[in-house]
Design a protein around this motif. Structure first.
Motif, PDB file in Angstrom:
ATOM      1  N   HIS A 197       0.841  -1.210   0.000  1.00 30.70           N
ATOM      2  CA  HIS A 197       0.000   0.000   0.000  1.00 30.70           C
ATOM      3  C   HIS A 197       0.872   1.255   0.000  1.00 30.70           C
ATOM      4  CE1 HIS A 197      -3.130   2.840   1.283  1.00 30.70           C
ATOM      5  NE2 HIS A 197      -2.266   3.245   2.192  1.00 30.70           N
ATOM      6  N   HIS A 198       1.863   1.295   0.866  1.00 33.36           N
ATOM      7  CA  HIS A 198       2.760   2.458   0.942  1.00 33.36           C
ATOM      8  C   HIS A 198       3.570   2.616  -0.348  1.00 33.36           C
ATOM      9  CE1 HIS A 198       2.652   3.499   5.416  1.00 33.36           C
ATOM     10  NE2 HIS A 198       1.685   2.636   5.190  1.00 33.36           N
ATOM     11  N   ARG A 199       4.028   1.505  -0.910  1.00 38.20           N
ATOM     12  CA  ARG A 199       4.808   1.572  -2.145  1.00 38.20           C
ATOM     13  C   ARG A 199       3.966   2.138  -3.286  1.00 38.20           C
ATOM     14  NH1 ARG A 199       5.290  -0.525  -6.755  1.00 38.20           N
ATOM     15  NH2 ARG A 199       3.719  -2.110  -6.443  1.00 38.20           N
ATOM     16  N   ALA A 200       2.709   1.729  -3.369  1.00 36.93           N
ATOM     17  CA  ALA A 200       1.858   2.142  -4.485  1.00 36.93           C
ATOM     18  C   ALA A 200       1.280   3.547  -4.309  1.00 36.93           C
ATOM     19  CB  ALA A 200       0.718   1.143  -4.652  1.00 36.93           C
ATOM     20  N   LEU A 201       1.007   3.970  -3.089  1.00 36.47           N
ATOM     21  CA  LEU A 201       0.267   5.211  -2.883  1.00 36.47           C
ATOM     22  C   LEU A 201       1.045   6.335  -2.207  1.00 36.47           C
ATOM     23  CD1 LEU A 201      -3.144   3.671  -1.826  1.00 36.47           C
ATOM     24  CD2 LEU A 201      -2.449   4.476  -4.069  1.00 36.47           C
ATOM     25  N   GLN A 202       2.263   6.090  -1.794  1.00 37.13           N
ATOM     26  CA  GLN A 202       3.052   7.140  -1.153  1.00 37.13           C
ATOM     27  C   GLN A 202       3.394   8.229  -2.170  1.00 37.13           C
ATOM     28  OE1 GLN A 202       6.706   5.724   0.462  1.00 37.13           O
ATOM     29  NE2 GLN A 202       7.003   7.529   1.723  1.00 37.13           N
ATOM     30  N   PRO A 203       3.180   9.501  -1.805  1.00 37.73           N
ATOM     31  CA  PRO A 203       3.515  10.579  -2.751  1.00 37.73           C
ATOM     32  C   PRO A 203       5.005  10.556  -3.098  1.00 37.73           C
ATOM     33  CG  PRO A 203       2.365  11.431  -0.815  1.00 37.73           C
ATOM     34  CD  PRO A 203       2.658  10.003  -0.545  1.00 37.73           C
ATOM     35  N   LYS A 204       5.281  10.920  -4.324  1.00 40.64           N
ATOM     36  CA  LYS A 204       6.665  10.966  -4.790  1.00 40.64           C
ATOM     37  C   LYS A 204       7.000  12.395  -5.210  1.00 40.64           C
ATOM     38  CE  LYS A 204       6.262   6.259  -6.507  1.00 40.64           C
ATOM     39  NZ  LYS A 204       4.964   6.032  -5.927  1.00 40.64           N
ATOM     40  N   PHE A 205       8.188  12.860  -4.888  1.00 41.73           N
ATOM     41  CA  PHE A 205       8.609  14.207  -5.237  1.00 41.73           C
ATOM     42  C   PHE A 205       8.580  14.417  -6.745  1.00 41.73           C
ATOM     43  CE2 PHE A 205      11.831  17.429  -6.213  1.00 41.73           C
ATOM     44  CZ  PHE A 205      11.305  18.493  -5.491  1.00 41.73           C
ATOM     45  N   SER A 206       8.838  13.373  -7.504  1.00 44.48           N
ATOM     46  CA  SER A 206       8.869  13.490  -8.972  1.00 44.48           C
ATOM     47  C   SER A 206       7.515  13.884  -9.544  1.00 44.48           C
ATOM     48  CB  SER A 206       9.337  12.173  -9.600  1.00 44.48           C
ATOM     49  OG  SER A 206       8.396  11.139  -9.349  1.00 44.48           O
ATOM     50  N   TRP A 207       6.426  13.675  -8.779  1.00 42.78           N
ATOM     51  CA  TRP A 207       5.100  14.058  -9.266  1.00 42.78           C
ATOM     52  C   TRP A 207       4.997  15.563  -9.484  1.00 42.78           C
ATOM     53  CZ3 TRP A 207       1.643  10.796  -5.478  1.00 42.78           C
ATOM     54  CH2 TRP A 207       1.746   9.456  -5.830  1.00 42.78           C
ATOM     55  N   LEU A 208       5.790  16.359  -8.771  1.00 39.98           N
ATOM     56  CA  LEU A 208       5.758  17.808  -8.969  1.00 39.98           C
ATOM     57  C   LEU A 208       6.187  18.176 -10.394  1.00 39.98           C
ATOM     58  CD1 LEU A 208       7.282  19.102  -5.625  1.00 39.98           C
ATOM     59  CD2 LEU A 208       4.894  19.194  -6.330  1.00 39.98           C
ATOM     60  N   ILE A 209       6.959  17.301 -11.023  1.00 38.55           N
ATOM     61  CA  ILE A 209       7.474  17.576 -12.363  1.00 38.55           C
ATOM     62  C   ILE A 209       6.717  16.779 -13.423  1.00 38.55           C
ATOM     63  CG2 ILE A 209       9.529  17.415 -13.825  1.00 38.55           C
ATOM     64  CD1 ILE A 209      11.112  17.673 -11.127  1.00 38.55           C
ATOM     65  N   THR A 210       6.400  15.530 -13.136  1.00 39.05           N
ATOM     66  CA  THR A 210       5.819  14.657 -14.152  1.00 39.05           C
ATOM     67  C   THR A 210       4.310  14.795 -14.298  1.00 39.05           C
ATOM     68  OG1 THR A 210       5.646  12.838 -12.567  1.00 39.05           O
ATOM     69  CG2 THR A 210       7.649  12.951 -13.909  1.00 39.05           C
ATOM     70  N   ASP A 211       3.594  15.158 -13.244  1.00 38.98           N
ATOM     71  CA  ASP A 211       2.146  15.285 -13.301  1.00 38.98           C
ATOM     72  C   ASP A 211       1.767  16.697 -13.756  1.00 38.98           C
ATOM     73  OD1 ASP A 211      -0.572  15.068 -12.999  1.00 38.98           O
ATOM     74  OD2 ASP A 211      -0.548  14.990 -10.817  1.00 38.98           O
ATOM     75  N   PRO A 212       1.062  16.835 -14.878  1.00 38.74           N
ATOM     76  CA  PRO A 212       0.764  18.177 -15.403  1.00 38.74           C
ATOM     77  C   PRO A 212      -0.021  19.065 -14.431  1.00 38.74           C
ATOM     78  CG  PRO A 212       0.240  16.500 -17.025  1.00 38.74           C
ATOM     79  CD  PRO A 212       0.584  15.790 -15.758  1.00 38.74           C
ATOM     80  N   ILE A 213      -0.979  18.507 -13.724  1.00 38.80           N
ATOM     81  CA  ILE A 213      -1.765  19.325 -12.787  1.00 38.80           C
ATOM     82  C   ILE A 213      -0.883  19.784 -11.625  1.00 38.80           C
ATOM     83  CG2 ILE A 213      -3.683  19.281 -11.133  1.00 38.80           C
ATOM     84  CD1 ILE A 213      -5.159  17.488 -13.122  1.00 38.80           C
ATOM     85  N   PHE A 270       2.059  23.792  -8.620  1.00 38.64           N
ATOM     86  CA  PHE A 270       3.351  24.130  -8.024  1.00 38.64           C
ATOM     87  C   PHE A 270       3.858  25.454  -8.594  1.00 38.64           C
ATOM     88  CE2 PHE A 270       8.037  23.480  -7.646  1.00 38.64           C
ATOM     89  CZ  PHE A 270       8.090  23.457  -6.259  1.00 38.64           C
ATOM     90  N   GLY A 271       3.736  25.616  -9.908  1.00 38.30           N
ATOM     91  CA  GLY A 271       4.155  26.866 -10.550  1.00 38.30           C
ATOM     92  C   GLY A 271       3.333  28.049 -10.066  1.00 38.30           C
ATOM     93  N   ALA A 272       2.019  27.858  -9.931  1.00 34.90           N
ATOM     94  CA  ALA A 272       1.152  28.945  -9.445  1.00 34.90           C
ATOM     95  C   ALA A 272       1.531  29.335  -8.022  1.00 34.90           C
ATOM     96  CB  ALA A 272      -0.307  28.521  -9.517  1.00 34.90           C
ATOM     97  N   CYS A 273       1.818  28.357  -7.172  1.00 36.49           N
ATOM     98  CA  CYS A 273       2.218  28.661  -5.784  1.00 36.49           C
ATOM     99  C   CYS A 273       3.541  29.421  -5.748  1.00 36.49           C
ATOM    100  CB  CYS A 273       2.317  27.372  -4.972  1.00 36.49           C
ATOM    101  SG  CYS A 273       0.716  26.654  -4.606  1.00 36.49           S
ATOM    102  N   ILE A 274       4.481  29.029  -6.592  1.00 35.77           N
ATOM    103  CA  ILE A 274       5.760  29.741  -6.652  1.00 35.77           C
ATOM    104  C   ILE A 274       5.540  31.196  -7.062  1.00 35.77           C
ATOM    105  CG2 ILE A 274       7.967  29.891  -7.905  1.00 35.77           C
ATOM    106  CD1 ILE A 274       8.014  27.604  -5.980  1.00 35.77           C
ATOM    107  N   LEU A 275       4.723  31.412  -8.110  1.00 35.60           N
ATOM    108  CA  LEU A 275       4.470  32.775  -8.571  1.00 35.60           C
ATOM    109  C   LEU A 275       3.737  33.612  -7.531  1.00 35.60           C
ATOM    110  CD1 LEU A 275       3.560  32.094 -12.304  1.00 35.60           C
ATOM    111  CD2 LEU A 275       5.670  33.077 -11.396  1.00 35.60           C
TER     112      LEU A 275
END
Length: 119
Positions: A46-62, A67-72
């Motif tokens: 369960h943890h392996r499949a559903l744990q958030p990954k830092f790479s999602w900030l770059i690979t997931d379009p939404i 993330f870009g909106a928060c930075i701006l």
């Protein structure tokens, strides 16, 4: 259902008004040695499949957009209510967009700071 070699997940898949029961079998790798290892193995899976990954900030379009909106918003808030309108007004294309959409750079700065603190 669970055995020492695999577990089976059952779920309902609907397409409009038509729903059907589906099953998928997932093997334990390596197979479990005892029934006492089932719960820890399922929790680890369960943890392996559903744990958030830092790479999602770059690979997931939404996530990339959020993330870009928060930075701006953070940069706009850090610039402050005096500096942000000044920088916008000094840039012709930004000034044109902001005044068309928000009416003035000063109002835009208030919206940016309000959005940052509200989020």
């Amino acid at each position: 259902s669970v055995s020492l070699t695999e577990y089976t997940l059952s779920y309902v898949l609907c397409d409009g008004d038509a729903c059907s029961m589906k099953k998928v079998a997932v093997s334990f790798k390596p197979p479990l040695a005892s029934a006492g290892m089932v719960r820890p193995s399922l929790i680890a899976e369960h943890h392996r499949a559903l744990q958030p990954k830092f790479s999602w900030l770059i690979t997931d379009p939404i996530m990339r957009m959020l993330f870009g909106a928060c930075i701006l918003l953070g940069v706009g808030t850090a610039l402050g209510q005096a500096e942000l309108p000044s920088r916008i007004n000094d840039t012709p294309w930004a000034s044109s967009i902001v005044t068309t959409v928000f009416g003035s750079a000063e109002f835009f700065a208030k919206v940016v700071m309000g959005s940052w603190y509200a989020s």
